[in-house]
Scaffold this active site. Sequence first.
Site, PDB file in Angstrom:
ATOM      1  N   TRP A   1      47.219  43.149  30.305  1.00 48.48           N
ATOM      2  CA  TRP A   1      48.006  42.182  29.524  1.00 48.48           C
ATOM      3  C   TRP A   1      47.094  41.375  28.619  1.00 48.48           C
ATOM      4  O   TRP A   1      47.454  41.037  27.496  1.00 48.48           O
ATOM      5  CB  TRP A   1      48.825  41.293  30.462  1.00 48.48           C
ATOM      6  CG  TRP A   1      49.568  42.121  31.469  1.00 48.48           C
ATOM      7  CD1 TRP A   1      49.403  42.116  32.817  1.00 48.48           C
ATOM      8  CD2 TRP A   1      50.553  43.140  31.191  1.00 48.48           C
ATOM      9  NE1 TRP A   1      50.224  43.056  33.397  1.00 48.48           N
ATOM     10  CE2 TRP A   1      50.939  43.696  32.432  1.00 48.48           C
ATOM     11  CE3 TRP A   1      51.138  43.640  30.027  1.00 48.48           C
ATOM     12  CZ2 TRP A   1      51.887  44.724  32.537  1.00 48.48           C
ATOM     13  CZ3 TRP A   1      52.083  44.661  30.125  1.00 48.48           C
ATOM     14  CH2 TRP A   1      52.447  45.187  31.367  1.00 48.48           C
ATOM     15  N   ASP A   2      45.908  41.049  29.114  1.00 49.03           N
ATOM     16  CA  ASP A   2      44.928  40.367  28.265  1.00 49.03           C
ATOM     17  C   ASP A   2      44.518  41.249  27.083  1.00 49.03           C
ATOM     18  O   ASP A   2      44.372  40.769  25.955  1.00 49.03           O
ATOM     19  CB  ASP A   2      43.671  40.031  29.086  1.00 49.03           C
ATOM     20  CG  ASP A   2      43.782  38.722  29.842  1.00 49.03           C
ATOM     21  OD1 ASP A   2      44.665  37.916  29.514  1.00 49.03           O
ATOM     22  OD2 ASP A   2      42.975  38.518  30.764  1.00 49.03           O
ATOM     23  N   VAL A   3      44.295  42.526  27.364  1.00 49.72           N
ATOM     24  CA  VAL A   3      43.887  43.434  26.291  1.00 49.72           C
ATOM     25  C   VAL A   3      44.983  43.520  25.233  1.00 49.72           C
ATOM     26  O   VAL A   3      44.723  43.381  24.025  1.00 49.72           O
ATOM     27  CB  VAL A   3      43.547  44.839  26.855  1.00 49.72           C
ATOM     28  CG1 VAL A   3      43.352  45.845  25.732  1.00 49.72           C
ATOM     29  CG2 VAL A   3      42.296  44.767  27.735  1.00 49.72           C
TER      30      VAL A   3
END
Lengths: 405, 405
Positions: free
Chosen positions: B161-163
């Site tokens: 999700w960060d990526v």
Amino acid sequence: MPGILSDLRIVEVSAFVAAPLGGMTLAQLGADVIRIDPIGGNIDIGRWPLAPDGTSLYWASLNKAKRSVCIAVNTPEGQEIARALICAPGENAGFLLTNLPTGTWMGYETLRKGRDDLIMLRLIGNSDGSGAVDYTINCASGFPMATGRGGEPVNHVLPAWDVAAGLYLSTGLLAADRARQRTGRGQEVTLALSDVMLATVSNLGYLADVQVNNAVRPPIGNDLYGAFGRDFPTRDGRRAMLVAISNRQWRAIGKATGLAAQLAMVGPMMQVDLDTEAGRFAARHAICAVLEPWFAARTLAEVHEKLDGSGVLWGPYQDFGQLVHEDSRCSAVNPLFGEIDQPGAGRILANAGPLGFSENGRVPPAPAPRLGEHTESVLSELLGLSSAQYGRLHDAGIVAGPAAR
Amino acid sequence: MPGILSDLRIVEVSAFVAAPLGGMTLAQLGADVIRIDPIGGNIDIGRWPLAPDGTSLYWASLNKAKRSVCIAVNTPEGQEIARALICAPGENAGFLLTNLPTGTWMGYETLRKGRDDLIMLRLIGNSDGSGAVDYTINCASGFPMATGRGGEPVNHVLPAWDVAAGLYLSTGLLAADRARQRTGRGQEVTLALSDVMLATVSNLGYLADVQVNNAVRPPIGNDLYGAFGRDFPTRDGRRAMLVAISNRQWRAIGKATGLAAQLAMVGPMMQVDLDTEAGRFAARHAICAVLEPWFAARTLAEVHEKLDGSGVLWGPYQDFGQLVHEDSRCSAVNPLFGEIDQPGAGRILANAGPLGFSENGRVPPAPAPRLGEHTESVLSELLGLSSAQYGRLHDAGIVAGPAAR
């Protein structure tokens, strides 16, 4: 509000996840994204999950807010029409986004004859031109060997490399558009799916760890690496993920659970400094031993009550059904969502793009088209085809409108 | 070649993965990305993995190709300097990318007083303003409950999700830049990490499946859902992921393994049409029973020999060490990679951005800065500070250059 990219027009010739997601990301910012498919649909038209009438919910979900045109691209005349759409004039047009093998008719040099400043984004498997998909890249990434509790590799189910690739494509398209605005020159932009994986593994420090320390990250279940975090079962058979990265978050756990004094004993007992991430990671099993009974004695609802608003960083585990039915973030309360009428699926909650713009707002959620829904209108609008001309092409099997269902 | 975004200048005030990745994505396209950190570094400066001298390989990997400026942003004078950098003039400047809580000094309305057309990208946890990180969002996504073999949830280790959020930020920044070029107006662009998750789960059809079919995808180990694919152990204790999505790929498996005749018997035996994805999914256990002995009798090298170039879609499993040591895609043979001198880590292989541009090329891999490496040069260049002025600020503890290690 029409969306921040509402003057852009992009042609997409794609299948599966990455390229359609790249196009949809731009469509959800307002761009006119025209997906060209063979008559009857591309290879992804029937992918699972399906609605009871056979409509692919997968396809419908990945092609929201686009227009759909069906052309027999295996015929010279169909190819000519597709090329004309790709190369149709307009300062903010002349974009092709594709992940399909570029045979003769769709090669960049061929297409450029129709529009010298064409911008073409091409997703390929490997940078040497060989084929690969998310699954055959993920296995090589190292992540399945570091996921789960060890013994055997665990593939994550999220097609994460496809998702990242789709978003690199949207970034790359806007970068190429920006350059063309300045220089007048188009270009071919190439992205290899395995390069997305390799870049990401490298960006996250895994490659450096191997090279510098000869260290290979082992699987440690649901424990966070290098910090404190893990899942805890609750009394009612649910689970909660609890995390402390900052010292503030760490202290919030002690305060909210009333276990601060007991947790403080872990430091001297394990001879670590609990005010450091490294210390909490080293002592994580002892920390968890103190916290486990607290969660085991409470239902998930009671955990919510105690931890929400307390400064504790945590979240409930949910399956996809619980996400839809229990999580208010996954409802029309969240401006991300709205109801749409999706052909074949009925009235459902669907998402807009996640970016919110204070000046341009957010384009409301829109359904995916029926396959071929816009063939006639797009050919009329972009190529000036008359009804009679469209009728002739249609009857000759060169183009097709929406199939009757 | 200087990179397709080489005229852009962006200020980043960030920590962890998503926002730094958003900035790095643009830096790897040539943008001048200036990361402002507190003196001594932000909360992510010491994150694991570490090099033997304590340098964070995590930080170094996520901040490649940027410049680093250290300012005491907890002081009014430091805030004034940071604001001046964020609002420094230039048609292609005036961008702030942040995931940190925007206290008074960094609020959009405050910053706009210094530059009315400022574009500010702000990553937050949840759209209601509450906090969340990748781990506390992932647990709620449904994926951990659908990963592995069931029984307990399995967190994927990739901070997916960060990526994705980082790449939405790079897309959003370029979209806002494009709008400002046309209207002269800046804006605040907001992205909630949980919206990235929710949009992705929705984009992939999981939400529609629940709503339309009341179906919740169960965990099925490493099997593909709705198609044929699984991992197979080899004689030498390795594994291969084998996939067939198209009929061409399916037939290639039979041909390359010499098992076409036996595989063909699965269809009538299981009463399915093996020329469909649904048929192959339904009969997957029988298909695997035929293929297992083939893999079990061969080393991974022998599998390579038989399957490479055969049209079979497959890949080897690798841990992070095997990825570095065995995979030629993860080497300087691949134009994605090059060697850099990374302070604290030495000479290592590192990645450029994965997008290749036919006109603008690819910016070669560049190391991350040392913390504070560019404080003096950036203050001189952007704010016109003299050596004496810099010296005064430095001695007063308002700014800092690189720490001696």
